[in-house]
Design a protein around this motif. Structure first.
Motif, mmCIF file in Angstrom:
data_model
loop_
_atom_site.group_PDB
_atom_site.id
_atom_site.type_symbol
_atom_site.label_atom_id
_atom_site.label_comp_id
_atom_site.label_asym_id
_atom_site.label_seq_id
_atom_site.Cartn_x
_atom_site.Cartn_y
_atom_site.Cartn_z
ATOM 1 N N LYS A 3 0.871 -1.059 0.099
ATOM 2 C CA LYS A 3 0.102 0.066 -0.055
ATOM 3 C C LYS A 3 0.841 1.089 -0.012
ATOM 4 N N ILE A 4 0.605 2.203 -0.883
ATOM 5 C CA ILE A 4 1.359 3.316 -1.159
ATOM 6 C C ILE A 4 0.283 4.609 -0.824
ATOM 7 N N TYR A 29 1.288 -2.594 -12.240
ATOM 8 C CA TYR A 29 1.972 -3.514 -11.062
ATOM 9 C C TYR A 29 0.415 -4.007 -10.282
ATOM 10 N N LEU A 32 0.384 -3.789 -6.266
ATOM 11 C CA LEU A 32 0.114 -2.393 -5.629
ATOM 12 C C LEU A 32 -1.153 -1.970 -5.168
ATOM 13 N N MET A 310 6.306 4.449 -9.037
ATOM 14 C CA MET A 310 5.560 3.319 -8.059
ATOM 15 C C MET A 310 6.437 2.223 -8.122
ATOM 16 N N GLU A 314 7.589 -0.210 -5.323
ATOM 17 C CA GLU A 314 7.339 -1.679 -5.025
ATOM 18 C C GLU A 314 8.631 -2.448 -4.662
#
Length: 343
Positions: A3-4, A29, A32, A310, A314
């Motif tokens: 989780k971003i 991705y 994600l 991103m 990851e």
């Protein structure tokens, strides 16, 4: 799932390009998930598909020109502060922003938290290399600290080596110290003392000083600098790259039809060069030395640069860069303390 937490309001083209980049990354991705922190009526209409994207409404924004620490303290419901809090509380694994650099650094250090044993977290980025065995190298510090002690530069060698090994896959990274000459007696007292500390280091592979004109030639895998010099050198390189590309275009136009025809034949090569000289394509700058991945991309970043970053995040989480760095610092705490030089 990783989780971003994303500051959707940070950056010159936010939230439009941030949301576009997140959706590209979501499709690229599959592991994600994205938490978009931002003004609801500005962000929600931009989301085309909310699969693995959650909007967390906020009511404030930290502008590019605001004083970092003051803005962070006074705007507790800003998109950046709320995203950093999510990482601190464990509801997100990493923080991303294209906003105010000082505010991002302040949030990383004072909210996400500094790794115990790291004196000064630093801003690091992968920079394209035009020679040597690897396509890019780690350059740090790029402005987190305007002034540094020799012990800080020594620790940057450790942090940079970890990043080069864990994220970029470089074995036994070659570390050099940015200075105004290659000889070990060059520079001010800080850099002379830092050179001696790094020369005796067993934690990384130190090969001596490097001048700014040499750092793009592949002579190092990690280039260590004080924050002032590193930031100045980076901006000089970026400006030179942009100017050279513009001058090349103008020169081609001035040569008339034959020049344009030649440019058409060289178009694939020129496109490849432009791609390599675009520092945004390498991903964002990482705050090394804090308790979770914190990544800042260029304020003018467009969607593709956001998506690339991103993927970088990851890999940082998958490789447990923070955990490995924390473990190393803990295991070598005594030797690191012994190497500090107090002025």
């Amino acid at each position: 799932m990783i989780k971003i937490a994303i500051d959707a309001m940070g950056g010159d083209f936010a939230p439009d390009e941030i949301v576009k980049g997140v959706e590209i990354a979501r499709d690229r991705y599959p592991e994600l998930e994205f938490q978009l922190f931002g003004t609801a009526d500005k962000v929600r209409p931009l989301i085309q598909n909310d699969d693995r994207i959650t909007l967390i409404p906020t009511t404030e924004e930290i502008e590019m020109g605001e004083e970092p620490v003051k803005a962070m303290k006074n705007k507790q419901d800003s998109s950046l502060v709320r995203a950093a809090q999510a990482v601190k509380e464990g509801s997100a694994d990493a923080l991303f922003s294209a906003g105010n650099t000082g505010a991002i650094l302040s949030s990383a250090i004072f909210i996400v938290g500094r790794i115990k044993g790291v004196d000064r977290p630093a801003l690091a980025s992968a920079i394209p290399s035009f020679g040597g065995p690897n396509d890019s190298f780690v350059f740090m510090d790029l402005g987190a600290n305007a002034e540094n002690k020799p012990s800080h530069l020594y620790q940057y060698g450790i942090l940079g080596s970890f990043y080069a090994q864990s994220v970029m896959g470089i074995k036994d990274p070659r570390v050099r110290l940015l200075n105004n000459g290659g000889e070990e007696d060059k520079g001010d007292e800080t850099h002379k003392e830092a050179h001696q500390l790094m020369k005796q280091a067993t934690a990384f592979n130190f090969l001596g000083n490097v001048e700014s004109r040499e750092i793009l030639e592949g002579t190092a895998d990690v280039v260590v600098a004080d924050g002032f010099s590193g930031n100045a050198a980076l901006k000089a390189m970026e400006g030179t790259a942009l100017t050279m590309m513009d001058q090349l275009k103008d020169s081609i136009k001035l040569t008339g039809f034959r020049g344009i025809l030649g440019a058409l034949l060289l178009k694939p090569a020129l496109r490849s060069l432009k791609h390599k000289m675009d520092f945004n394509e390498q991903g964002g700058a990482v705050v090394l030395g804090v308790k979770a991945p914190v990544v800042k991309t260029h304020g003018s970043a467009k969607a593709n640069a956001v998506a690339n970053t991103m993927g970088q995040i990851e890999k940082m989480v998958q490789e447990d860069l923070v955990g490995k760095t924390t473990a190393f610092i803990k295991e070598n705490a005594d030797s690191l303390k012994a190497k500090k030089i107090e002025k």
